[in-house]
Motif scaffolding. Structure first.
Motif, PDB file in Angstrom:
ATOM      1  N   SER A  72       0.763  -1.135   0.018  1.00 49.81           N
ATOM      2  CA  SER A  72       0.082   0.067  -0.144  1.00 49.81           C
ATOM      3  C   SER A  72       1.010   1.274   0.022  1.00 49.81           C
ATOM      4  O   SER A  72       0.614   2.105  -0.661  1.00 49.81           O
ATOM      5  N   ALA A  73       2.078   1.105   0.615  1.00 52.08           N
ATOM      6  CA  ALA A  73       2.877   2.231   0.767  1.00 52.08           C
ATOM      7  C   ALA A  73       3.473   2.612  -0.832  1.00 52.08           C
ATOM      8  O   ALA A  73       3.624   3.865  -0.969  1.00 52.08           O
ATOM      9  N   PRO A 105      -3.709   7.822   2.148  1.00 52.48           N
ATOM     10  CA  PRO A 105      -3.038   8.278   3.241  1.00 52.48           C
ATOM     11  C   PRO A 105      -2.380   9.843   3.281  1.00 52.48           C
ATOM     12  O   PRO A 105      -2.337  10.384   4.061  1.00 52.48           O
ATOM     13  N   GLY A 106      -1.675   9.935   2.003  1.00 53.04           N
ATOM     14  CA  GLY A 106      -1.285  11.440   1.949  1.00 53.04           C
ATOM     15  C   GLY A 106      -1.771  12.392   1.296  1.00 53.04           C
ATOM     16  O   GLY A 106      -1.310  13.376   0.983  1.00 53.04           O
ATOM     17  N   TRP A 107      -3.137  12.343   1.142  1.00 52.49           N
ATOM     18  CA  TRP A 107      -4.143  12.952   0.529  1.00 52.49           C
ATOM     19  C   TRP A 107      -3.879  14.645   0.930  1.00 52.49           C
ATOM     20  O   TRP A 107      -4.018  14.999   2.274  1.00 52.49           O
ATOM     21  N   ASP A 108      -3.660  15.419  -0.028  1.00 51.83           N
ATOM     22  CA  ASP A 108      -3.608  16.952   0.233  1.00 51.83           C
ATOM     23  C   ASP A 108      -4.814  17.696  -0.023  1.00 51.83           C
ATOM     24  O   ASP A 108      -5.425  17.854  -0.999  1.00 51.83           O
ATOM     25  N   GLU A 109      -5.623  17.785   1.134  1.00 53.25           N
ATOM     26  CA  GLU A 109      -7.325  18.319   1.062  1.00 53.25           C
ATOM     27  C   GLU A 109      -7.365  19.783   0.474  1.00 53.25           C
ATOM     28  O   GLU A 109      -8.039  19.985  -0.317  1.00 53.25           O
ATOM     29  N   VAL A 110      -6.200  20.512   1.204  1.00 52.68           N
ATOM     30  CA  VAL A 110      -6.117  21.907   0.758  1.00 52.68           C
ATOM     31  C   VAL A 110      -5.905  21.989  -0.762  1.00 52.68           C
ATOM     32  O   VAL A 110      -6.505  22.874  -1.643  1.00 52.68           O
ATOM     33  N   MET A 111      -4.885  21.325  -1.157  1.00 51.44           N
ATOM     34  CA  MET A 111      -4.543  21.533  -2.672  1.00 51.44           C
ATOM     35  C   MET A 111      -5.831  21.019  -3.537  1.00 51.44           C
ATOM     36  O   MET A 111      -6.038  21.642  -4.548  1.00 51.44           O
ATOM     37  N   ALA A 112      -6.595  20.001  -3.246  1.00 47.14           N
ATOM     38  CA  ALA A 112      -7.506  19.439  -4.050  1.00 47.14           C
ATOM     39  C   ALA A 112      -8.642  20.368  -4.216  1.00 47.14           C
ATOM     40  O   ALA A 112      -9.013  20.648  -5.122  1.00 47.14           O
ATOM     41  N   ARG A 113      -8.995  21.053  -2.847  1.00 46.92           N
ATOM     42  CA  ARG A 113     -10.074  22.022  -3.120  1.00 46.92           C
ATOM     43  C   ARG A 113      -9.696  23.296  -3.725  1.00 46.92           C
ATOM     44  O   ARG A 113     -10.532  23.865  -4.306  1.00 46.92           O
ATOM     45  N   ASP A 114      -8.282  23.769  -3.511  1.00 49.97           N
ATOM     46  CA  ASP A 114      -8.178  25.024  -3.994  1.00 49.97           C
ATOM     47  C   ASP A 114      -8.046  24.623  -5.472  1.00 49.97           C
ATOM     48  O   ASP A 114      -8.252  25.602  -6.324  1.00 49.97           O
ATOM     49  N   VAL A 144      -3.051  14.123  -8.453  1.00 49.69           N
ATOM     50  CA  VAL A 144      -2.133  14.941  -7.982  1.00 49.69           C
ATOM     51  C   VAL A 144      -2.251  15.069  -6.446  1.00 49.69           C
ATOM     52  O   VAL A 144      -1.359  15.018  -5.789  1.00 49.69           O
ATOM     53  N   ALA A 145      -3.709  15.156  -5.992  1.00 48.79           N
ATOM     54  CA  ALA A 145      -3.949  15.444  -4.691  1.00 48.79           C
ATOM     55  C   ALA A 145      -3.436  14.331  -3.690  1.00 48.79           C
ATOM     56  O   ALA A 145      -3.352  14.260  -2.692  1.00 48.79           O
ATOM     57  N   LYS A 146      -2.947  13.050  -4.279  1.00 52.71           N
ATOM     58  CA  LYS A 146      -2.530  11.987  -3.191  1.00 52.71           C
ATOM     59  C   LYS A 146      -1.263  12.201  -3.076  1.00 52.71           C
ATOM     60  O   LYS A 146      -0.506  11.572  -2.533  1.00 52.71           O
ATOM     61  N   ARG A 147      -0.635  13.369  -3.832  1.00 54.05           N
ATOM     62  CA  ARG A 147       0.768  13.750  -3.435  1.00 54.05           C
ATOM     63  C   ARG A 147       1.799  12.306  -3.922  1.00 54.05           C
ATOM     64  O   ARG A 147       2.758  12.113  -3.207  1.00 54.05           O
TER      65      ARG A 147
END
Length: 296
Positions: A72-73, A105-114, A144-147
């Motif tokens: 998974s990693a 697990p590495g989801w970037d919520e701020v980046m996705a919403r922006d 991209v938002a999964k970084r």
């Protein structure tokens, strides 16, 4: 330089047909890689092997130093956007983002919403009601938002109109610059790749024909036009890629690291599309085998 994808004699067979054969490549980190070739050349197979969606029949492949899809990693380090931009038509944009947050697990919520806000995508709209360009942008946002460290895109703009393609490519390059992604992108649209790619891989008939940095490939490939001449009369260091002849004239595409001083030839540089088409051309010079090489 660290490699993001390394393959040694990699092959994938379906029944008696090899979809990919003897693939040896070394893709350095921090590059935007263009993967090109005709339909059925093995592009999607190579990308799915790199993404861990397929197991090789022969040889081996490592991605970011590990076996693709093994843990998974490892999966979290690679983003994959398929040609049909697979989304759930009944889910809204916001629900896709929530699903992405739950699965990565590495989801970037701020980046996705922006990014959704910058694209003017209504979070309440269902994916099935978005335009093709909007769906592609939503799929790119999810990737991209999964970084990820490596983003793989399989013909992501194939069905888009020119404006939507330009907007998608602009968004991709912004993401690359902002997040220092390594990208492998397959496409038939050489003009799009020419604007964004700095590394090229050409696949034909399930085999790698050439791979290397775009600037170096363009610097070492030339078109020679002049009086008809058999390929065996060319210097040994001028490796013939393709050839065309009339009764009086020969036109070669050659690869060489040496200057070309023969006054009989008119020497012209190649555009990226010319280079790709030369390797896809099925009419090599008679009497001299086309040389295939991975340029590092």
């Amino acid at each position: 330089m660290t490699a993001v994808v390394e393959a040694q004699a990699l092959g994938k067979r379906y029944g008696r047909r090899w979809a990919l054969s003897e693939c040896t490549i070394d893709i350095p980190a921090g590059r935007v890689v263009g993967l090109v070739g005709p339909n059925g050349a093995g592009k999607t197979t190579l990308l799915k092997l790199a993404g861990g969606q397929l197991e090789p029949t022969a040889g081996g492949i490592t991605v970011l130093g590990g076996r693709p899809g093994s843990t998974s990693a490892q999966l979290a380090r690679v983003g994959f956007v398929a040609q049909d931009t697979p989304l759930y038509p009944a889910l809204t944009v916001a629900e896709h983002l929530r699903l992405g947050a739950r699965l990565n697990p590495g989801w970037d919520e701020v980046m996705a919403r922006d990014r959704i806000a910058r694209l003017d995508l209504d979070p309440a709209h269902r994916a099935g009601r978005l335009s093709g360009g909007q769906r592609a942008q939503l799929a790119l946002t999810l990737g991209v938002a999964k970084r990820p460290e490596l983003l793989i895109l399989d013909e992501p703009v194939a069905s888009l109109d020119p404006l939507a393609r330009r907007e998608f490519m602009q968004g991709l390059m912004e993401a690359v610059a902002e997040h220092e992604l390594s990208v492998v992108l397959s496409s038939h649209l050489i003009s799009d790749l020419e604007r964004i790619c700095d590394f090229l891989i050409v696949l034909v008939d399930s085999r790698v024909q050439v791979a290397g940095e775009v600037d170096r490939l363009l610097a070492t490939h030339h078109r020679l036009t002049g009086p008809r001449r058999d390929p065996d009369r060319l210097p040994a260091d001028q490796h013939v890629i393709s050839a065309r002849h009339t009764d009086r004239q020969s036109t070669y595409v050659v690869r060489t690291d040496s200057p070309i001083h023969d006054p009989a030839w008119t020497v012209t540089p190649l555009a990226l599309e010319d280079l790709v088409l030369a390797y896809m051309d099925k009419r090599p010079a008679e009497g001299r085998r086309v040389t295939l090489e991975v340029q590092r």
